[in-house]
Design an enzyme around this catalytic site. Structure first.
Site, PDB file in Angstrom:
ATOM      1  N   CYS A  79     -65.538  36.469  34.742  1.00 10.45           N
ATOM      2  CA  CYS A  79     -64.831  35.601  35.660  1.00 10.45           C
ATOM      3  C   CYS A  79     -63.355  35.958  35.537  1.00 10.45           C
ATOM      4  O   CYS A  79     -63.012  37.089  35.220  1.00 10.45           O
ATOM      5  CB  CYS A  79     -65.104  34.129  35.363  1.00 10.45           C
TER       6      CYS A  79
ATOM      7  N   HIS B  82     -69.713   8.720  16.320  1.00 14.51           N
ATOM      8  CA  HIS B  82     -70.327   9.012  17.617  1.00 14.51           C
ATOM      9  C   HIS B  82     -71.841   9.107  17.408  1.00 14.51           C
ATOM     10  O   HIS B  82     -72.349  10.078  16.866  1.00 14.51           O
ATOM     11  CB  HIS B  82     -69.784  10.317  18.184  1.00 14.51           C
TER      12      HIS B  82
END
Length: 621
Positions: free
Chosen positions: A27, A543
């Site tokens: 990319c 978390h």
């Protein structure tokens, strides 16, 4: 970077040799290598190469961040083996979300240069007409507008080809099937008063010019038809019978069912964005400005392109990517130049100046992987600065009228909204760059050679004594379970310590208890995460599971409130671990010291198993 060949040879060597590479593509800044056996890749050796900014494992690919020289490196890698530019990756099975993101990203990457080029033509036309240099009724304007519109008008064909290539189909067959959506005969039939019938089945009259969702759905369906046709047809007649069945089955269904369904989804996107633009237009630019670095790390910014194109098609302008990414990219530039000004490391200074310059023009991977992410604190400053500048963009209703790389040269794409829209974009650039620069300059970064000298203690204030440097704070385990290093957490935000240092626990029970005496500073509405601050100032985030925010609170019972004082061992919440597993999410729970950059080190316990209240970590001042 000069010797691209040498770098390419080292990259091929450290990914397991040319025989381990399925295909090679790139990319704007990343070399993308789907590997047959990802375990053969030596990530540490790759990251240590001069010219490599970072390495990311995502979407079934090993993505090597090179920077603006990536195309040259990719060409040299391609010379070292018989690699395809095709993209259908095989190997380890991914979850559906990663597979979806990887597919959309791969489909749109080859088309982005064409989209940006045509978008810049539109931007130039807007400037020329606004300044009176060119009349909208002139032949030159008409032809230039045609050049720009051709990319979007024939978008179903381009997407059909790219999607077919990604899924391992014959891309010309896929493109030809999608071409029926915009064939002149079908367009003419739509303009007639009589209904369009195919064996008594009515075809809905829908305009598919610039359509994004319908061709993606059509080629996805084609994959299964093509697979079935290849299975039932004898080898001797496959060359013509398989495409015959593809056309006869997929084309009618594309016009009768799949196309209208995709159009319906596109209309849903229209109403969604129209609602946000009318009721809370600040939301998207602010969130994109703040979290764009995380999207870039995962490659998800490319996967948002179809939604952005749908916005252009339905509204005529875009707010999803342009304003927020402009804010984030310029914040990266400001932070990088601040690092260059402050650091005493000549190599880091050189990297920061180069990365900051490319970030000005919208290419941020060198800044992200080479500067702000390794130093941690500047990345937080970038996210704050990007959010502030994105909020400005949202409140002033900044809009892009064509696609372009979000940097200083993208200002023409804002011209379609008039001079004030361009002025708002300039102010957004100034806010983002200045905020990123100033915040990074003030709060600095933690790197051994850049630690400030310890402040002298004034004899006039004997009551203020310097704290000993060897002070440590103990963090107790909030869970019972197996201890894991953060590197084994299946989420790069945690495994790369972007949120901070810490440890992870694979829990055996669903009770979460306080790891120290302190205050609850954050309770997420979904119950999947709790933030606490100890009485000594240590900030901790628990978390619970990975991607469990998607469960929307199901299976979570939070027992504390924000601002509540807790003692070590107090019960914070109860969690149904089986519910998390059934939802398809890992139960691994990261316990993160979010302000770990303020401390010398965070040392995890050496014990493989912990009970509630066992020592989990020590934080050293």
């Amino acid at each position: 970077m000069k010797n691209y060949k040498a770098l390419a040879e080292q990259i091929v060597k450290h990914v397991g040799g040319s025989s381990n590479i399925q295909s090679v593509t790139n990319c704007m800044t990343r070399l993308r290598l789907p590997l047959k056996d990802p375990a053969k890749a030596d990530t540490k050796a790759l990251q240590a190469l001069d010219g490599v900014q970072g390495v990311v494992e995502k979407g079934g690919q090993t993505q090597i961040v090179i920077g603006t020289d990536v195309a040259n490196v990719k060409n040299e890698v391609a010379k070292l083996g018989s690699f395809e530019e095709g993209t259908a990756a095989s190997g380890k099975k991914e979850n559906w979300f990663n597979a979806l993101v990887g597919t959309i990203t791969a489909v749109f990457q080859p088309i982005i240069p064409a989209i940006c080029g045509s978008g810049m033509i539109k931007a130039v036309l807007a400037i020329c007409t606004a300044c009176g240099w060119l009349g909208a009724d002139s032949m030159i304007y008409t032809l230039l507008s045609m050049f720009a519109d051709s990319v979007f008008y024939f978008m179903p064909i381009y997407l059909g080809f790219s999607m077919g290539k990604r899924l391992g189909l014959n891309p010309f067959v896929a493109a030809s099937i999608c071409a029926c959506l915009i064939h002149p005969t079908f367009v003419t039939l739509q303009g007639a008063e009589d209904p369009i019938l195919f064996f008594a089945m009515e075809i809905k009259k829908v305009s598919y010019a610039s359509a994004v969702v319908p061709p993606l759905l059509i080629v996805w369906f084609l994959k299964y038809v093509d697979k079935l046709a290849n299975r039932i047809m004898p080898n001797a007649v496959k060359i013509f019978m398989v495409p015959l069945l593809d056309f006869l089955i997929v084309c009618p269904l594309a016009l009768i069912i799949i196309g209208p369904l995709g159009s319906f989804l596109g209309d849903g996107l229209y109403f969604f964005f129209d609602f946000l633009n009318n009721q809370a237009r600040w939301v998207i630019p602010m969130l994109m400005g703040a979290f764009c670095p995380l999207f870039v790390m995962t490659g998800m910014h490319y996967s948002l392109m179809p939604v952005q194109l749908a916005q252009y098609a339905s509204l005529g302008y875009g707010t999803l990517l342009g304003p927020g990414m402009l804010a984030s990219n310029l914040a990266q530039a400001g932070a990088s130049f601040a690092v260059a000004l402050r650091t005493r490391d000549t190599k880091l200074r050189s990297t920061a100046v180069s990365a900051g310059t490319t970030a000005l023009f919208g290419i941020t991977e060198p800044a992200l992987y080479g500067v702000t992410l390794p130093l941690k604190t500047p990345l937080w400053m970038v996210m704050i600065a990007g959010g502030i500048a994105g909020l400005w963009g949202g409140l002033t209703n900044m809009r892009t009228y064509a696609s372009a790389t979000a940097g200083v040269l993208a200002l023409p794409v804002y011209a379609g909204g008039g001079l004030q829209n361009v002025i708002n974009a300039v102010i957004c650039i100034v806010i983002a760059f200045a905020a990123g620069f100033i915040l990074t300059l003030i709060f600095g970064f933690r790197k051994q050679e850049d630690q400030p000298e310890p402040a002298a203690v004034s004899e006039e204030t004997p009551e203020k004594k310097a704290e000993p440097l060897n002070v440590s704070y103990e963090i107790l385990s909030p869970l019972k379970g197996h201890v894991l290093p953060l590197t084994q957490v299946p989420d790069e935000v945690f495994s790369r310590r972007i949120m901070g240092a810490g440890a992870a626990i694979d829990p055996q029970e669903g009770e979460i208890k306080a790891p120290f005496d302190g205050t609850v500073t954050a309770v997420f509405p979904t119950g999947h995460a709790i933030g606490l601050t100890s009485n000594d100032g240590v900030e901790c985030l628990i978390h619970i599971g990975i991607d469990t925010v998607e469960m929307d609170g199901k299976g979570f019972e939070t027992l504390v409130k924000q601002g509540q004082t807790v003692k070590a061992g107090d019960l914070l919440s109860r969690v149904d671990l089986d519910a998390i597993r059934k939802a398809g999410h890992p139960v691994i729970t990261p316990v993160i010291i979010t302000n770990s950059s303020n401390y010398v080190d965070v040392i995890e316990t050496g014990k493989p198993e912990v009970l509630h209240g066992d020592p989990l970590m020590k934080v050293f001042r």
